[in-house]
Design an enzyme around this catalytic site. Structure first.
Site, PDB file in Angstrom:
ATOM      1  N   ASP A 108      37.274  50.398  67.210  1.00  0.00           N
ATOM      2  CA  ASP A 108      38.412  49.676  67.784  1.00  0.00           C
ATOM      3  C   ASP A 108      39.089  50.597  68.788  1.00  0.00           C
ATOM      4  OD1 ASP A 108      38.029  47.404  66.284  1.00  0.00           O
ATOM      5  OD2 ASP A 108      39.376  48.039  64.683  1.00  0.00           O
TER       6      ASP A 108
ATOM      7  N   ASP B 141      38.546  35.961  63.493  1.00  0.00           N
ATOM      8  CA  ASP B 141      39.529  36.715  62.717  1.00  0.00           C
ATOM      9  C   ASP B 141      40.297  35.724  61.837  1.00  0.00           C
ATOM     10  OD1 ASP B 141      38.708  38.961  64.079  1.00  0.00           O
ATOM     11  OD2 ASP B 141      40.334  38.862  65.545  1.00  0.00           O
TER      12      ASP B 141
END
Length: 263
Positions: free
Chosen positions: A11, A130
């Site tokens: 990330d 998500d």
């Protein structure tokens, strides 16, 4: 049957790899290029590179970092964050990505998944889903809502049904992240993962919650995932991909071998 994959997630925010909990409280853990190199040497099967604030901040993915990362690794690289058009996809693929992950843009315009699959092949298109659990209902039914913009914006879409639609529209893979479990290191949301795996015909990557080797095993077995994604326990030096694969193999999970010459 293909052997399950161990995928490492990087990330990225501002050109640095970060890690947090439930997509927040981010801390710096290193340079993406060096980490990609290290995890490939340890035996990772793939690397996912996500610019986690690209959509939120209205900016594109950092192509220069993608290019530098691609230059030092040979395993597949998935890149996402700020991808809005098929032109963005093409630019990332030319920069060295093997697959493109999309989330926010696919919600705004689902045809993007189909267009990308038609131009580059469905194997290049990854739908990033998500999901966060809904509040308990009176009936006791469990459900999840899909979010965009790094877990900041609820879409109102049922996450399981949205994953199914993404696959139908051309996505060749589903990257499924539990927002509730992200960074908690208490295990994947196995019910979520299994619910999606049973609804789609494409591979599902379980993400969010890996804290032990047993969690990875459970994601692949009880969760019926085709791959498991992890980050924090590797970034913090608590284990290595090599150790993970050794344990999974001992437990009867048919992992992919680590190439000779890796550390």
């Amino acid at each position: 049957m293909l052997r399950p994959r161990i995928i490492v997630c990087l990330d990225v925010e501002g050109g640095r790899v970060v890690k947090g909990t439930q997509f927040r409280n981010l801390r710096d853990v290193g340079d993406p290029v060096e980490l990609a190199r290290r995890y490939e040497e340890e035996g990772a099967d793939e690397v996912v590179f996500l610019d986690i604030t690209a959509s939120h901040e209205k900016r594109g993915t950092l192509l220069e970092t993608v290019q530098r990362t691609a230059e030092v690794r040979f395993i597949p690289l998935t890149v996402g964050g700020g991808v809005r058009t098929v032109e963005d996809m093409g630019e990332l693929l030319r920069a060295g990505a093997d697959k493109i992950s999309v989330n926010s843009s696919a919600v705004r315009r689902p045809e993007l998944l189909t267009e990308g699959a038609e131009l580059f092949g469905s194997q290049c298109i990854v739908a990033s889903v998500d999901a966060a659990r809904n509040p308990p209902s009176e009936s006791g039914e469990v459900g999840w809502t899909h979010y965009t913009h790094g877990g900041r914006k609820p879409t109102g879409l049922d996450a399981v049904e949205w994953a199914r639609e993404c696959a139908q529209r051309g996505a060749g893979e589903i990257l499924l992240t539990s927002i509730d479990q992200d960074g908690a290191r208490t295990g994947y949301d196995l019910l979520l993962t299994r619910s999606v795996a049973e609804r789609v015909s494409v591979p599902v990557i379980a993400s969010g919650g890996a804290g032990s080797h047993e969690h990875l095993r459970d994601g692949l077995t009880d969760g019926r995932a085709d791959a498991v994604l992890l980050a924090g326990i590797l970034h913090d030096g608590l284990t290595t991909v090599r150790k993970i694969k050794a344990d999974l193999a001992e437990w009867g999970v048919p992992v992919r071998p680590i190439p000779e010459g890796t550390t």
